[in-house]
Design a protein around this motif. Structure first.
Motif, mmCIF file in Angstrom:
data_model
loop_
_atom_site.group_PDB
_atom_site.id
_atom_site.type_symbol
_atom_site.label_atom_id
_atom_site.label_comp_id
_atom_site.label_asym_id
_atom_site.label_seq_id
_atom_site.Cartn_x
_atom_site.Cartn_y
_atom_site.Cartn_z
ATOM 1 N N ALA A 95 28.675 23.514 9.307
ATOM 2 C CA ALA A 95 28.432 24.845 8.745
ATOM 3 C C ALA A 95 26.944 25.141 8.870
ATOM 4 O O ALA A 95 26.111 24.259 8.647
ATOM 5 N N GLY A 96 26.614 26.377 9.247
ATOM 6 C CA GLY A 96 25.205 26.708 9.416
ATOM 7 C C GLY A 96 24.912 28.185 9.308
ATOM 8 O O GLY A 96 25.811 29.022 9.411
ATOM 9 N N HIS A 97 23.641 28.474 9.105
ATOM 10 C CA HIS A 97 23.106 29.835 9.020
ATOM 11 C C HIS A 97 21.802 29.901 9.789
ATOM 12 O O HIS A 97 21.022 28.952 9.774
ATOM 13 N N VAL A 98 21.549 31.006 10.430
ATOM 14 C CA VAL A 98 20.212 31.356 10.887
ATOM 15 C C VAL A 98 19.871 32.671 10.197
ATOM 16 O O VAL A 98 20.741 33.498 9.969
ATOM 17 N N PHE A 99 18.594 32.838 9.845
ATOM 18 C CA PHE A 99 18.223 34.039 9.102
ATOM 19 C C PHE A 99 16.734 34.298 9.230
ATOM 20 O O PHE A 99 15.944 33.403 9.484
ATOM 21 N N ARG A 100 16.360 35.546 9.061
ATOM 22 C CA ARG A 100 14.959 35.958 9.166
ATOM 23 C C ARG A 100 14.205 35.693 7.868
ATOM 24 O O ARG A 100 13.115 35.158 7.873
ATOM 25 N N THR A 101 14.789 36.099 6.734
ATOM 26 C CA THR A 101 14.184 35.874 5.420
ATOM 27 C C THR A 101 15.247 35.324 4.483
ATOM 28 O O THR A 101 16.453 35.480 4.738
ATOM 29 N N PHE A 102 14.816 34.717 3.395
ATOM 30 C CA PHE A 102 15.774 34.125 2.458
ATOM 31 C C PHE A 102 16.648 35.172 1.776
ATOM 32 O O PHE A 102 17.742 34.865 1.328
ATOM 33 N N GLU A 104 18.207 37.368 3.300
ATOM 34 C CA GLU A 104 19.307 37.624 4.228
ATOM 35 C C GLU A 104 20.341 36.509 4.278
ATOM 36 O O GLU A 104 21.326 36.619 4.995
ATOM 37 N N VAL A 105 20.142 35.422 3.528
ATOM 38 C CA VAL A 105 21.074 34.299 3.553
ATOM 39 C C VAL A 105 22.324 34.656 2.766
ATOM 40 O O VAL A 105 22.251 35.091 1.627
ATOM 41 N N HIS A 106 23.478 34.466 3.397
ATOM 42 C CA HIS A 106 24.767 34.706 2.750
ATOM 43 C C HIS A 106 25.509 33.374 2.684
ATOM 44 O O HIS A 106 26.235 33.016 3.605
ATOM 45 N N PHE A 107 25.308 32.640 1.591
ATOM 46 C CA PHE A 107 25.909 31.314 1.462
ATOM 47 C C PHE A 107 27.425 31.368 1.439
ATOM 48 O O PHE A 107 28.092 30.396 1.779
ATOM 49 N N ALA A 108 27.999 32.490 1.070
ATOM 50 C CA ALA A 108 29.447 32.611 1.004
ATOM 51 C C ALA A 108 30.071 32.842 2.384
ATOM 52 O O ALA A 108 31.282 32.769 2.525
#
Length: 149
Positions: A95-102, A104-108
């Motif tokens: 499972a992973g995320h890339v994002f510009r700023t915190f 913008e993080v969608h943990f769900a």
């Protein structure tokens, strides 16, 4: 970048662990947690220096470098078992995320992949891997030398 000064700082944390099920057997759980945060005073980071996930060494349900941005959060988990003296099998989930700023993080709603893989080993070291993984965009086959973690 052609006459432009680009200055950024990157912090990376890569934690890997193996928890054996039995001391006599080479079965166990393997985990990896990876985080990378990039800070740039003027907000610029060259495209070719952005972090990426996807491929045999990160998010196996997607093609190599599929998702790219300044920051990355990634988790890998495997259940490994020896099926022959030089072949291991692993069932895994990533499972992973890339994002510009915190903000913008969608943990769900992470990018998720899962699958089955085989490792060819010699004297306890992984020589090569074959992983078949499924992500939200379909199936991926990855061949790689060495171990992911």
């Amino acid at each position: 970048m052609r006459g432009q000064d680009v200055d950024f700082t990157r912090f990376t944390l890569d934690v890997r662990e193996f928890m054996p099920i039995s001391e006599g057997l080479l079965h166990g759980f393997s985990f990896r947690q990876f985080a990378s945060v990039t800070h740039s005073g003027d907000g610029r980071v060259p495209f070719y220096r952005l972090q990426s996930v996807g491929g045999a060494r990160s998010l196996r349900g997607y093609p190599s470098g599929r998702f790219r941005d300044r920051n990355v959060l990634l988790a890998n988990a495997e259940v490994r078992c020896q099926i022959w003296h030089w072949i291991d099998m692993a069932v895994f989930a990533d499972a992973g995320h890339v994002f510009r700023t915190f903000r913008e993080v969608h943990f769900a709603d992470p990018r998720v992949g899962y699958g089955l893989g085989f490792r060819i080993k010699n004297e306890g070291k992984t020589l090569g891997r074959v992983d078949v993984a499924r992500g939200q965009e379909g199936w991926e086959l990855h061949l790689d030398l060495g171990s992911l973690f």
